[in-house]
Write a protein that holds these residues in place. Structure first.
Motif, PDB file in Angstrom:
ATOM      1  N   GLY A 140       0.818  -1.209   0.000  1.00  0.00           N
ATOM      2  CA  GLY A 140       0.000   0.000   0.000  1.00  0.00           C
ATOM      3  C   GLY A 140       0.857   1.267   0.000  1.00  0.00           C
ATOM      4  O   GLY A 140       2.025   1.242   0.402  1.00  0.00           O
ATOM      5  N   GLN A 144      -2.570   5.147   1.906  1.00  0.00           N
ATOM      6  CA  GLN A 144      -3.471   3.997   2.121  1.00  0.00           C
ATOM      7  C   GLN A 144      -3.220   3.378   3.488  1.00  0.00           C
ATOM      8  O   GLN A 144      -4.150   3.011   4.206  1.00  0.00           O
ATOM      9  CB  GLN A 144      -3.265   2.955   1.012  1.00  0.00           C
ATOM     10  N   TYR A 148      -6.279   3.243   6.112  1.00  0.00           N
ATOM     11  CA  TYR A 148      -7.005   1.967   6.314  1.00  0.00           C
ATOM     12  C   TYR A 148      -6.497   1.094   7.456  1.00  0.00           C
ATOM     13  O   TYR A 148      -7.268   0.348   8.053  1.00  0.00           O
ATOM     14  CB  TYR A 148      -6.987   1.144   5.007  1.00  0.00           C
ATOM     15  N   TYR A 277      -9.341   1.338  -5.443  1.00  0.00           N
ATOM     16  CA  TYR A 277      -8.074   2.054  -5.407  1.00  0.00           C
ATOM     17  C   TYR A 277      -6.954   1.045  -5.623  1.00  0.00           C
ATOM     18  O   TYR A 277      -6.863   0.041  -4.893  1.00  0.00           O
ATOM     19  CB  TYR A 277      -7.901   2.767  -4.066  1.00  0.00           C
TER      20      TYR A 277
END
Lengths: 596, 596
Positions: A140, A144, A148, A277
């Motif tokens: 990621g 991100q 997340y 994404y």
């Protein structure tokens, strides 16, 4: 149906087999000593024994339930998950930067086992979330990760892995879910994913789906697959939740086991396209997924050990309570608890030896993982990485195959009562059946073992392990006790069988792949059996030392007896597999396809 | 989920292994030749494939259902049972005097297998009725036979076996159900029986319960148990039904499998006493029950073979249809049906070899039964009786244990779909689990094998079988084909392992019973494995002869390949058991009871 976490056996394996003191010398793991491990495991045991284990049978009776796209989980699950998250358990092995505890896998694995023994269906939600966290940590972007990972570690959100499609199971090259690039850098995702564990549920505010899909115009096959984040609710830059995304749970499966865990069909893009994404680079999705899958495969191995432990405990309890028939040796005058009967003891010892052997193997593999990822010396890292990668298909494949045997024996010990669902033994038997299938079937693990882990390096890693086993054999000979001598002979025979098979597999791997792969699962079973037996032999040596030092005699004597049993009753299976692999491949190829 | 009865393989086993032509020379069996067998099996196949098999999954979805003492069976069952009875199938092996067909067991066993493969839950009703008929034929008075047997053969009534009580499962010495003698020669029965298969249902007009109970004042233990007829409805002298008897079904079990088959708790005597009629003499009930149980045990072995066959057929079908991944040998360019993959073929061949091996063993045992009961020469009868009795625990124990392995592989071949109940593979896996438990667990079979069948005659029967196997080894050597040579070597090694174990068991049986019984189940597994492998070796020789004579080349080649696979992949397990039995008994005894 009470459950006691096997904390003592876990600490023994960490201390004497995985050398936790050496892990605690690695920078960053300074606090991961035996005292920490004990405190963590005892706390973990408390939560699981008191809160999560009692929901296991409840989940089987009242499975998760689908209506109009929503999934209701078993009453009590959401509250238990809140307690699990608040205790910080989701972040146990994850980096402190994102709110985790940063503990080594050597300790974390034991907690994973405890959780899964308490309640396999429940445990799947954290397990998949771990996978999603792992994938984002690996591939990621910083943004991100920040957006997340913390909510997942806090247990406010959970994660999923979306690989399988109706036509693409073991063969991910057949994935057809589409990702259409949008001008703003996002993608629109269209497709159907099946077998998505906790793909929809009511235990968290949001679900972070990690989805394999093919970007428009990407190459065919495995080289054209990318990885996407597709959150159930879109996430605003400040982390708050936005609109509902275009992903819907259209049904859940009616399954043999793990009934409380919703297994979802997810439909992406039916209302214009789900917003996704990209994670990392396009077309590298399978590579990222494999990193995550290796962690998940190891964890599924722990699930096998966990169910075995639970089934063993329950069977022992029944065998102590149930009175039936006079023992053959006349040691009791009338009818006695069935634990007095030799075959019941043989069954219980088989269950116990397999469980402890697999736990020992998994614990040692976890320590190798920690060293491979965190040791300051590059050569130590390299060696441990090779060892860990060799062990993953064995931990996954062998521990789950033996969970079938152990949970089946668990039912058998209960006799007719075992077949009655309310007794609870049958649930473990049903639950266990998925373990040899998901995260790669046993055959897929065995392909990995043959291809990537054995043939690719010409058997170097496999033979390096054999050399370590020879060292244990020498130590057993040096010990000189009757038990050590008996175990030495069995270990040597099994190790020799293993080396013959490794030679065969390396020689045939390219010359005659059908011959090599016809023996792939037997090779996995032989190697797993040997690795667990090797660790039990090391455990015997450690137990003898502890016994000599006057420590914990009852535990140490039981460990020696269990190791001896493993050698005499389990290691003895190895020669048969060797004979089948080396001498039996022609028989696999001979039958014409239309004659089946 | 269509099912095809394996008629061809059954006829092959009857003709070439069980020597049906010799059975047909026994007075009374003159018509039981291969043509008759074929006609019977084809008719049996038709009914089962078309009518009974389609109800199997239905029974799992809509199990039998209890309300207010009544049990409703799955829709369609009652009508199917009517067709079954009208076809004369209930009387197939029973005497013509009572309306049966009087066919030999060699043919009847095949029909039993077909019925059980079609629908195990359904088949249990006729199976238990067979047991009740057998018990009355053995020990009933002429009047009882005339009154109760014909309606059971006609399928108007069914029968049950009432042994188990909550405290008395494997240990029948603990039976507490009471029988109070009445002035009119009848008895009043009081007590609770559990696990009574088809103890209550709506498929017949009456149910003939055969009940073990203790007459007032009878001795303690097994020597004080008597057998009674307790009909659900009392029967008038003319055979018409009278008053409802005082026996009630108070609940049925919620089970792991065989869900359509009601497993009842029966309460006797709550309203003043159920009227029972003594069968044979007082206190000899267990003896009569054992005769009946031997027949039932053999039949349960057939159930194992039946489920294995069904699971195999389903797995082959899926493996042909499911497309996933490119074969390792590059024989197909892209993704291929998974039957192309070596490990899938290994799984399917394991399933097939185990199934055909057990079928061959059971068919040969059935022929021995026929000779033991009907051959004019007393010495031939004696030898066959000894052989049959030796084989019963193997047919029961081994065929059912392998049904776990085969049905588990059946799920595994299906991958994730196997775990979804609607696929149907999981049902066989669940159903199979009862087979190693009821009619005596595998350990009970193994005790019988060790005690009554091996130690009692000093190993004479066991060694006589070994001598027969040596003769087959000689024939394999004489054949000289590559397959025969390969099989010869495996068979010899397995037979030698068996002989070593027999010597050990005989030597230890009295001297050190814990050592002998610690190896009882491994001995059963070794002996069963060998007997099935021996029959597969004989099948290979027969197939070679047929092939040379130009008959049915495809079938014969497949048989040879399957026999070779059995030798290379299944017989190779025997040495490991030998090592565990002879060298591992100490490890079973060592662990203190409180250390489990």
């Amino acid at each position: 149906m009470s459950f006691k976490a096997p904390v003592k056996d876990m600490l023994f394996a960490m201390e004497h087999l995985a050398q936790l003191d050496q892990i605690a010398q690695i920078p960053g793991f300074e606090e991961a000593n035996l005292e920490t491990a004990q405190a963590v495991l005892e706390e973990c045991a408390r939560l699981n024994e008191e809160v999560i284990a009692p929901l296991n049978w409840e989940g089987d009776k009242n499975p998760s339930w689908w209506q109009d796209g929503e999934v209701r989980t078993t009453p009590g699950f959401a509250e238990a998950f809140r307690q699990y998250a608040q205790g910080g358990w989701q972040g146990l092995q994850h980096p402190t930067d994102f709110g985790g505890q940063g503990l080594p896998k050597t300790i974390g694995a034991a907690c994973t086992e405890i959780l899964n023994a308490a309640n396999l269906s429940f445990a799947l939600c954290p397990l998949l979330t771990d996978g999603a966290i792992e994938a984002l940590l690996t591939a990621g972007s910083d943004k991100q990760k920040r957006l997340y990972i913390p909510p997942m570690i806090e247990g406010r959100w959970t994660g999923t892995m979306n690989l399988t499609e109706p036509q693409a199971g073991s063969d991910l090259s057949l994935v057809r879910t589409r990702a259409e690039p949008q001008p703003d850098g996002t993608y629109k995702i269209f497709g159907t994913k099946i077998f998505i564990t906790y793909g929809e549920h009511d235990m968290a505010e949001n679900i972070v789906h990690l989805v394999l899909a093919r970007v428009t115009g990407a190459p065919e096959g495995v080289k054209g697959i990318s990885l996407f984040i597709v959150p159930k609710f879109l996430v605003n830059p400040d982390g708050s939740l936005g609109a509902r995304n275009d992903v819907r749970c259209v049904s859940i499966e009616h399954k043999l086991g793990i009934k409380a865990s919703p297994t979802c069909v997810l439909q992406y893009g039916d209302a214009g396209g789900a917003i996704g994404y990209l994670v990392g680079e396009e077309n590298r999705g399978l590579e990222y997924m494999f990193i995550m899958m290796n962690a998940a495969r190891y964890a599924v191995g722990l699930q096998g050990i966990a169910l075995s432990e639970r089934a063993y405990q329950k069977a022992v309890q029944y065998a102590r309570d149930r009175v039936q028939s006079r023992p053959v040796d006349g040691s009791v005058a009338g009818a006695a608890p069935i634990i007095h009967h030799p075959d019941v003891r043989r069954m219980l010892l088989t269950m116990r030896a397999l469980t402890e052997g697999c736990r020992a193997m998994a614990t040692v593999a976890a320590a190798a993982y920690d060293a491979a990822h965190h040791h300051p010396d590059a050569e130590v890292r390299r060696q441990n990485q090779a060892f860990y990668e060799f062990m993953v298909p064995l931990v996954k494949g062998y521990s789950t195959e033996i969970s079938h045997e152990v949970t089946s024996l668990g039912v058998q010990v209960h006799g007719g009562m075992g077949f009655v669902e309310e007794t609870g033994a049958a649930q473990y038997y049903r639950d266990a059946k998925i373990l040899t299938i998901y995260e790669g079937t046993t055959a897929i693990q065995a392909n990995d073992l043959v291809g990537r882990k054995t043939v690719r390096d010409g058997g170097a890693t496999a033979r390096a392990v054999a050399a370590q086993i020879r060292a244990t054999e020498a130590a057993l000979s040096a010990s000189g006790s009757e038990a050590a001598r008996a175990v030495q002979a069995r270990l040597q025979a099994a190790r020799e069988a293993y080396e013959q098979v490794v030679d065969f597999i390396v020689a045939q791997g390219k010359a005659n792949p059908v011959a090599a792969y016809a023996g792939s699962v037997p090779y996995l079973m032989l190697a797993g059996n040997l690795m667990a037996g090797w660790q039990m032999a090391r455990a015997l040596l450690a137990a003898e030392r502890e016994l000599a030092a006057g420590r914990d005699a009852a535990f140490m004597r039981a460990k020696i007896a269990t190791a001896r049993f493993y050698a005499d009753h389990i290691l003895t299976r190895c020669a048969g597999w060797r004979d089948s692999i080396i001498g039996g491949h022609a028989a696999v190829a001979e039958m014409p396809l239309d004659a089946y």
